[in-house]
Write a protein that holds these residues in place. Structure first.
Motif, PDB file in Angstrom:
ATOM      1  N   ALA A   1       0.827  -1.215   0.000  1.00 42.48           N
ATOM      2  CA  ALA A   1       0.000   0.000   0.000  1.00 42.48           C
ATOM      3  C   ALA A   1       0.859   1.261   0.000  1.00 42.48           C
ATOM      4  O   ALA A   1       0.399   2.341  -0.371  1.00 42.48           O
ATOM      5  N   MET A   2       2.095   1.137   0.424  1.00 48.04           N
ATOM      6  CA  MET A   2       3.000   2.280   0.544  1.00 48.04           C
ATOM      7  C   MET A   2       3.980   2.377  -0.624  1.00 48.04           C
ATOM      8  O   MET A   2       4.775   3.308  -0.691  1.00 48.04           O
ATOM      9  N   LYS A   3       3.917   1.369  -1.503  1.00 51.36           N
ATOM     10  CA  LYS A   3       4.946   1.273  -2.547  1.00 51.36           C
ATOM     11  C   LYS A   3       4.992   2.505  -3.458  1.00 51.36           C
ATOM     12  O   LYS A   3       6.070   3.001  -3.795  1.00 51.36           O
ATOM     13  N   SER A   4       3.786   2.998  -3.859  1.00 49.65           N
ATOM     14  CA  SER A   4       3.776   4.145  -4.770  1.00 49.65           C
ATOM     15  C   SER A   4       4.391   5.383  -4.096  1.00 49.65           C
ATOM     16  O   SER A   4       5.087   6.170  -4.740  1.00 49.65           O
ATOM     17  N   SER A   5       4.170   5.537  -2.779  1.00 51.80           N
ATOM     18  CA  SER A   5       4.760   6.668  -2.050  1.00 51.80           C
ATOM     19  C   SER A   5       6.273   6.600  -2.118  1.00 51.80           C
ATOM     20  O   SER A   5       6.956   7.623  -2.296  1.00 51.80           O
ATOM     21  N   PHE A   6       6.813   5.392  -1.964  1.00 45.25           N
ATOM     22  CA  PHE A   6       8.256   5.204  -2.024  1.00 45.25           C
ATOM     23  C   PHE A   6       8.790   5.564  -3.412  1.00 45.25           C
ATOM     24  O   PHE A   6       9.824   6.220  -3.544  1.00 45.25           O
ATOM     25  N   GLY A   7       8.028   5.146  -4.459  1.00 52.14           N
ATOM     26  CA  GLY A   7       8.421   5.475  -5.831  1.00 52.14           C
ATOM     27  C   GLY A   7       8.448   6.979  -6.052  1.00 52.14           C
ATOM     28  O   GLY A   7       9.388   7.515  -6.649  1.00 52.14           O
ATOM     29  N   PHE A   8       7.398   7.674  -5.555  1.00 52.09           N
ATOM     30  CA  PHE A   8       7.345   9.139  -5.704  1.00 52.09           C
ATOM     31  C   PHE A   8       8.488   9.816  -4.941  1.00 52.09           C
ATOM     32  O   PHE A   8       9.006  10.846  -5.370  1.00 52.09           O
ATOM     33  N   LEU A   9       8.870   9.227  -3.813  1.00 48.67           N
ATOM     34  CA  LEU A   9       9.993   9.773  -3.046  1.00 48.67           C
ATOM     35  C   LEU A   9      11.284   9.722  -3.872  1.00 48.67           C
ATOM     36  O   LEU A   9      12.050  10.695  -3.912  1.00 48.67           O
ATOM     37  N   LEU A  10      11.498   8.599  -4.559  1.00 49.84           N
ATOM     38  CA  LEU A  10      12.692   8.463  -5.391  1.00 49.84           C
ATOM     39  C   LEU A  10      12.675   9.473  -6.534  1.00 49.84           C
ATOM     40  O   LEU A  10      13.691  10.123  -6.828  1.00 49.84           O
ATOM     41  N   VAL A  11      11.489   9.624  -7.181  1.00 48.21           N
ATOM     42  CA  VAL A  11      11.378  10.574  -8.296  1.00 48.21           C
ATOM     43  C   VAL A  11      11.571  12.012  -7.784  1.00 48.21           C
ATOM     44  O   VAL A  11      12.242  12.832  -8.436  1.00 48.21           O
ATOM     45  N   ALA A  12      10.998  12.301  -6.591  1.00 46.77           N
ATOM     46  CA  ALA A  12      11.161  13.643  -6.013  1.00 46.77           C
ATOM     47  C   ALA A  12      12.632  13.931  -5.726  1.00 46.77           C
ATOM     48  O   ALA A  12      13.107  15.064  -5.936  1.00 46.77           O
ATOM     49  N   ALA A  13      13.365  12.904  -5.255  1.00 52.66           N
ATOM     50  CA  ALA A  13      14.800  13.081  -4.990  1.00 52.66           C
ATOM     51  C   ALA A  13      15.544  13.383  -6.292  1.00 52.66           C
ATOM     52  O   ALA A  13      16.437  14.238  -6.319  1.00 52.66           O
ATOM     53  N   ALA A  14      15.135  12.695  -7.381  1.00 50.95           N
ATOM     54  CA  ALA A  14      15.761  12.940  -8.688  1.00 50.95           C
ATOM     55  C   ALA A  14      15.483  14.373  -9.153  1.00 50.95           C
ATOM     56  O   ALA A  14      16.386  15.067  -9.650  1.00 50.95           O
ATOM     57  N   ILE A  15      14.228  14.835  -8.969  1.00 52.02           N
ATOM     58  CA  ILE A  15      13.862  16.210  -9.364  1.00 52.02           C
ATOM     59  C   ILE A  15      14.647  17.223  -8.527  1.00 52.02           C
ATOM     60  O   ILE A  15      15.152  18.227  -9.044  1.00 52.02           O
ATOM     61  N   ALA A  16      14.775  16.932  -7.208  1.00 50.10           N
ATOM     62  CA  ALA A  16      15.492  17.851  -6.309  1.00 50.10           C
ATOM     63  C   ALA A  16      16.955  18.009  -6.741  1.00 50.10           C
ATOM     64  O   ALA A  16      17.477  19.131  -6.792  1.00 50.10           O
ATOM     65  N   VAL A  17      17.599  16.878  -7.076  1.00 48.66           N
ATOM     66  CA  VAL A  17      19.004  16.953  -7.508  1.00 48.66           C
ATOM     67  C   VAL A  17      19.100  17.704  -8.844  1.00 48.66           C
ATOM     68  O   VAL A  17      20.012  18.507  -9.055  1.00 48.66           O
ATOM     69  N   SER A  18      18.122  17.454  -9.747  1.00 48.02           N
ATOM     70  CA  SER A  18      18.112  18.162 -11.042  1.00 48.02           C
ATOM     71  C   SER A  18      18.000  19.673 -10.829  1.00 48.02           C
ATOM     72  O   SER A  18      18.713  20.461 -11.464  1.00 48.02           O
TER      73      SER A  18
END
Lengths: 49, 332
Positions: free
Chosen positions: B263-280
């Motif tokens: 149930a939490m998996k999509s949140s974890f995925g969005f966290l990874l994408v958000a980290a990628a956006i933050a570094v960009s």
């Protein structure tokens, strides 16, 4: 307090590894005790409703 | 106000961020690799980012190994050979960063590598959570079978704990590649080593987890040692992060018994994408010199980490309350 930057390279490396290892062990023991007590209290609270 | 030469607000920020990373690491089994993007967006030098990231990984692996030690889930012989290859890879990765640093490209290249890595893994996790299963074939028949047979069984072989055997060349290849990533990015390399141990070497999941964390602990120790020699480990960063994460990891691992990970998996995925956006955003800010983007990138990373760890903790509290409420209903 030891100034790590003043140590020669290998000693600097060993000092950092030792510091991180010591901190991790202290945290493991400290939090282990804390969470065990908290867990027991939580189990009691759930058991008592 | 300062403590040992570091602003108290910075220390508190690291403790808070460490506890969020700890909850995520304890719950999902991954998360220590969020530290490197956080240090990148805060503007630290690449050698401090990678060296301190590895020291943090070492600290979390020590406590993780202590938790696994009684379960007997470690293939020690395989672990020792993984450590040997990983140590070599870390040294290669470190030298690559230092070479890039000498030409002024280390921060940019490490950042871009992180963006690609986080985007791909985050995208795969989100697709999996939304039901678009990604089938990666590990059926080594035909030409793949020949390739695997040649690589896996060339030369002397090591008997694995689960009964199979694999060549030292294959073990060395996996270990060195994971080590290069560790030394280059300041991560444990578990996201590469774990699929290799389970899918390619055929280890059971519990033994793969135990062997991986055993290897990560020694690899992290060597990485900390080698990076500290060139002034790459900042203990004023690592110490508060570990203080927060050690407690967070215990909370996160306890919540796995209460909250459904799927149930939490999509949140974890969005966290990874958000980290990628933050570094960009940080990379763009450095290129064009817009300070506001630096603040936005840090705010994005910290707020998404807070949202995801908060959602996990809230779900755990809700799961604890619901049986009690059900008990009250039954009593009525």
């Amino acid at each position: 307090m030891v100034d790590l930057a003043s140590l020669s390279s290998p000693f600097q490396g060993m000092a950092v590894v030792g510091a991180v290892l010591a901190e991790s062990l202290i945290l493991y023991v400290t939090y282990g005790g804390l969470t065990r007590v908290a867990g027991e209290e939580l189990e009691e609270a759930v058991r008592d409703g | 106000m300062e403590f040992l030469g570091v602003a108290l607000t910075t220390i508190l920020l690291f403790v808070a961020f460490g506890s969020m990373v700890g909850v995520i690491f304890g719950f999902f089994g991954m998360g220590s690799f969020l530290v490197t993007p956080a240090l990148l967006v805060m503007g630290y030098d690449s050698r401090i980012v990678v060296g301190s990231g590895l020291a943090f990984v070492f600290g979390t692996a020590v406590t993780g190994t202590l938790r696994h030690r009684d379960l007997g889930q470690v293939d020690y012989r395989l672990g020792i050979f993984l450590i040997a290859g990983t140590v070599l890879g870390i040294e290669i990765g470190k030298r690559a960063v230092l070479v890039l640093e000498s030409v002024g490209l280390a921060g940019f290249v490490v950042g871009i590598t992180y963006v690609l890595l986080l985007s791909v893994i985050g995208g795969m996790v989100i697709m999996d959570a939304w039901g678009y299963s990604i089938e990666i074939s590990y059926d080594f028949s035909g030409e793949w079978g020949n390739l695997k047979a040649n690589l896996w069984h060339t030369g002397p072989e090591l008997s694995l704990r689960d009964g199979d055997s694999v060549s030292y060349i294959a073990i060395g290849t996996v270990a060195v590649i994971a080590g290069v990533l560790s030394g280059f990015l300041g991560v444990g390399g578990g996201f590469l080593r774990m699929p290799a141990l389970t899918y390619l070497f055929g280890l059971s999941l519990p033994v793969a987890v135990g062997t991986n964390i055993f290897a990560v602990m020694f690899a992290g120790a060597f990485g900390s040692f080698t990076w500290a020699q060139v002034g790459g480990v900042d203990l004023s960063i690592v110490t508060p992060l570990l203080v927060g994460s050690a407690l967070g990891a215990r909370i996160g691992s306890a919540l796995t018994r209460l909250v459904d990970e799927d149930a939490m998996k999509s949140s974890f995925g969005f966290l990874l994408v958000a980290a990628a956006i933050a570094v960009s955003l940080r990379q763009i800010a450095d290129l064009v010199g817009i300070d506001a983007l630096r603040v936005i990138s840090l705010g994005l990373l910290v707020s998404v980490a807070l949202l995801v760890s908060g959602r996990v903790v809230y779900s755990g509290i809700a799961a604890l309350r619901s049986p009690r409420e059900a008990g009250v209903v039954r009593a009525d």
